[in-house]
Design a protein around this motif. Structure first.
Motif: not given
Length: 247
Positions: A142-147, A154-161, A223-227, A239-244
């Motif tokens: 997640l880069l600062a300019d996508t916050a 929307m940034p995101g990741v599809t996680v292998p099983r 999901r919401t990612v907060e730092v 950030w709002s990010a897609r985690i699937e």
């Protein structure tokens, strides 16, 4: 230094133009040769820099376009390359933003670790998918300019099983080298996972915190990612990010 793989070979690998047998041998060496991993990472930096500066021939430009279409992490790295190119033409900005914060140049060890992490995550380009046993961690950057929705995509990741851990890297826009940070992943305000006492990491101009979280706790959609700083100084970055999970 491993001289088996010349720089043009590493470049073809990033462009997914390397034959499958050679690609497999290269990837096997990456797992045990940190110097080769650093060279591979340098080859990626050079490739993106050449793209930003218009130095790719037509075939390479077309191949890179296909890579970028398939790989969101590659697109983020290209954005970093553009930022570097901009900084190179604005030396005053570099002095004010980076030298004051004592940010080092690209460090070989960091490059090697990043390269190995991408291999383990199955994120490095290859002509054949890695064996499932090597896939142990996925990564969300997640880069600062996508916050806060600054970027329309929307940034995101599809996680292998097979993956059990998600590595979350978050760029810190106004870093303080002495501060410690907390990272939390939330769903509708409920904290799903958290990591505390995170210190800053550096890779070139990229200043970030990193945490590895259980995929089972955080995957499932948007999901919401907060730092935030643990001392409470300054606003949180959100950030709002897609985690699937992969189907």
């Amino acid at each position: 230094m491993n001289t088996q793989f010349a720089d043009p070979v590493l470049r073809r690998w990033w462009l997914r133009r390397l034959d499958a047998p050679t690609a497999r041998v290269l990837e096997e060496h990456l797992l045990v040769d940190a110097q080769l991993a650093a060279r591979v990472q340098d080859a990626e930096h050079d490739l993106y820099d050449d793209q930003v500066r218009g130095r790719l021939d037509a075939d390479e430009a077309a191949a890179l376009k296909r890579v970028l279409a398939d790989d969101p992490i590659a697109r983020e790295h290209l954005r970093l390359a553009r930022a570097l190119a901009h900084a190179a033409t604005n030396p005053g900005v570099v002095t004010a933003r980076f030298r004051r914060r004592r940010v080092a140049a690209w460090v070989g060890v960091m490059a090697a670790c990043a390269a190995l992490a991408f291999v383990l995550a199955g994120r490095m380009p290859t002509q054949a998918p890695p064996p499932p046993a090597t896939v142990v961690v996925a990564q969300l950057t997640l880069l600062a300019d996508t916050a806060r929705g600054a970027n329309s995509e929307m940034p995101g990741v599809t996680v292998p099983r097979a993956v059990t851990l998600l590595r979350v890297q978050v760029e810190i826009a106004q870093p303080d080298v002495d501060a410690r940070y907390t990272l939390a992943v939330k769903n509708a305000g409920k904290v799903l996972a958290t990591a505390k006492n995170l210190s800053l990491l550096h890779s070139g101009p990229y200043i970030f915190v990193e945490a590895e979280l259980p995929v089972a706790d955080v995957a499932g959609g948007t999901r919401t990612v907060e730092v935030r700083r643990q001392d409470g100084i300054g606003p949180s970055m959100v950030w709002s990010a897609r985690i699937e999970m992969a189907k």
